[in-house]
Enzyme design. Structure first.
Site, PDB file in Angstrom:
ATOM      1  CE  LYS A 119      -4.222  -2.067   1.748  1.00 33.31           C
ATOM      2  NZ  LYS A 119      -3.744  -3.697   1.739  1.00 33.31           N
TER       3      LYS A 119
HETATM    4  C1  PLP Z   1      -4.306  -4.599   0.995  1.00 37.51           C
HETATM    5  C2  PLP Z   1      -3.594  -5.903   1.052  1.00 37.51           C
HETATM    6  C3  PLP Z   1      -3.962  -6.818   0.144  1.00 37.51           C
HETATM    7  C4  PLP Z   1      -5.265  -6.690  -0.630  1.00 37.51           C
HETATM    8  O1  PLP Z   1      -4.979  -5.866  -1.680  1.00 37.51           O
HETATM    9  P1  PLP Z   1      -6.506  -5.327  -2.276  1.00 37.51           P
HETATM   10  O2  PLP Z   1      -5.884  -4.391  -3.374  1.00 37.51           O
HETATM   11  O3  PLP Z   1      -7.286  -4.536  -1.347  1.00 37.51           O
HETATM   12  O4  PLP Z   1      -7.140  -6.386  -3.104  1.00 37.51           O
HETATM   13  C5  PLP Z   1      -3.203  -7.908  -0.141  1.00 37.51           C
HETATM   14  N1  PLP Z   1      -2.097  -8.049   0.833  1.00 37.51           N
HETATM   15  C6  PLP Z   1      -1.341  -7.239   1.770  1.00 37.51           C
HETATM   16  C7  PLP Z   1      -0.151  -7.533   2.387  1.00 37.51           C
HETATM   17  C8  PLP Z   1      -2.385  -6.053   1.815  1.00 37.51           C
HETATM   18  O5  PLP Z   1      -2.009  -5.014   2.610  1.00 37.51           O
END
Ligand code: PLP
Length: 472
Positions: A119
């Site tokens: 993120k």
């Molecule tokens: C947020 C997250 C996901 C999922 O991602 P999306 O874009 O919401 O589908 C997967 N792995 C980790 C470590 C995350 O922080």
């Protein structure tokens, strides 16, 4: 036109600019912003990106999505700042390095940012862009977000101390790891307010959506992947991953993406729409497998989410597939609105009833599967035994599913590695019987957890409104 967006639910197709969408988050009609058309990247342009650094490559992609709403030179600077070292722990100046696991199977590390989750890739850039635009407009923005674990600290690290932004972040009281709680707690204060909700992530997300409906709070900004700024900043790393792996530009590739809110994999879909030769986009879910079921049956049915060892994917109402749905119904807003109403009423929809056959997913590259806790444990164990490499449970979800899908057809497959294992040590210990040594920046961070760092509320909109009013 480049840099212009429309809402998935607006019958009049009113166009707004990239920067307006960035600050608005959710559209006023409850829809999500999508580009009026997908800009194209040619094979020649791809060829030219081969030797670029990540911020340079990201600029080439983003400038087409942003249009002239942010001048090119400013956008370049924002991207350079977003991915600067040492904030990003880049490896040999590679922000998103790809490593080989076995023949034609790779992992792309997206978690070298400040909070060790993918993120950061989008939120560092989002924070830069928002602050830039607010400065230009001489405005302030209050943001309300919801996190299942990683968005919270990542968004907070991205906007901490920015003068034009105040951030209220809702997190579920149960489900997050101590490390995640500590990361968030240590960022409370100044312009950051952490709120612990006695419920699940879906309850947090519902509270955010509820407040947006109240005119008093309708102007709140968003850092979740409903914000187009986030989706658009996740597109470039698919291009980078591609160029690091393929032999000849133009060759095909498969990606496996651990999925919760359908944000990351949607960005992959848009990369494909922009011309990146992606063959398969494989959606990897955990026990919360509503999206896996959707791809396999065409039916989307809400089921209560359960807490798993890959908690950032514990989501039962994924926001972002509405952007895909919009394309699949040929961008017919009325059909989307009908779909949303049916879903609200029944908690279940069959895509067939909206003219979307099951084959449509495959035609657009989508495949899926889910993993169990034991699968992830076994995958972590096996990879460590074979290569000495340790991966986190979300990435293990992707790798488990990659191995199921892999054939020897010579098309490379890249799994997205979305977090560092240090965030989920309990699971690593269960798999390997030891906890790997931490990087210096993470040693002892749990010491900073204190209940003072979180304001506690029940699932109650009025309590949340009162707390926000009191603090702005
Ligand atoms: C947020 C997250 C996901 C999922 O991602 P999306 O874009 O919401 O589908 C997967 N792995 C980790 C470590 C995350 O922080």
């Amino acid at each position: 036109m480049e840099g212009k967006l429309i809402s998935t639910r607006d019958k009049n197709k009113k166009e707004i600019s990239y920067t307006d969408a960035l600050l608005e988050g959710l559209a006023p009609d409850g829809g999500l912003y999508v580009p009026t058309e997908y800009p194209q990247i040619s094979i020649q342009e791809l060829e030219g990106m081969k030797k670029m650094s990540y911020p340079e490559l990201a600029f080439e992609i983003k400038k087409k999505l942003v249009g002239n709403t942010i001048p090119n030179n400013d956008l370049k600077t924002l991207l350079k700042n977003a991915y600067a070292e040492p904030k990003f722990n880049s490896q040999n100046s590679n922000t998103v390095p790809v490593k080989k696991i076995e023949k034609d199977l790779f992992m792309q590390n997206l978690s070298l940012g400040p909070t060790a989750a993918f993120k950061d890739m989008a939120l560092q850039e989002l924070g830069q862009e928002m602050n830039y635009e607010l400065n230009k407009r001489n405005e302030k923005l209050i943001i309300l977000g919801a996190t299942s674990g990683d968005t919270g600290s990542s968004a907070e690290a991205a906007v901490k101390g920015l003068k034009n932004i105040t951030l209220f972040m809702l997190s579920p009281k149960i489900g997050m790891s101590n490390f995640q709680k500590a990361q968030m707690g240590s960022l409370s204060g100044e312009n950051i307010f952490n709120i612990s909700v006695n419920g699940r992530f879906d309850d947090c997300q519902d509270l955010v959506k509820g407040l947006k409906k109240d005119p008093e709070f309708s102007k709140l900004g968003a850092v979740n992947s409903i914000n187009w700024g986030r989706i658009s900043s996740q597109i470039p790393y698919f291009f980078s991953g591609y160029l690091q792996v393929i032999k000849n530009v133009g060759d095909e590739i498969d990606f496996v993406v651990p999925t919760g809110n359908f944000g990351n994999v949607l960005s992959g879909y848009i990369a494909k729409k922009m011309g990146l030769p992606i063959r398969k986009l494989i959606i990897a879910t955990n026990e919360n497998n509503v999206l896996d079921k959707l791809i396999k049956t065409g039916i989307y049915k809400i089921t209560p989410s359960q807490i798993t060892s890959s908690p950032s994917m514990d989501i039962s109402k994924a926001s972002n597939y509405e952007r895909l749905l919009f394309d699949l119904v040929d961008r017919n807003t009325e059909t989307v609105i009908k779909y949303v109403e049916k879903f609200r009423k029944d908690g279940k929809v069959d895509f067939k009833d909206f003219g979307i056959s099951l084959d449509t997913f495959k035609q657009n590259g989508f495949y899926s599967d889910s993993s169990t806790h034991q699968d992830r444990i076994n995958t972590i164990k096996q990879l460590y035994k074979e290569t000495g490499k340790i991966i986190d449970p979300h990435s293990a979800d992707a790798l488990t599913i990659a191995k199921k899908y892999k054939t020897n057809d010579g098309i490379p497959m890249v799994c997205m590695e979305t977090a560092l294992p240090v965030k989920f040590e309990d699971t690593i210990k269960e798999a390997l019987s030891f906890i790997p040594e931490r990087e210096k920046r993470f040693i002892g961070i749990e010491k900073s957890i204190s209940s003072n760092n979180f304001y506690e509320i029940s699932i109650n909109e009025n309590d949340l409104k009162a707390y926000i009013r009191k603090n702005i």
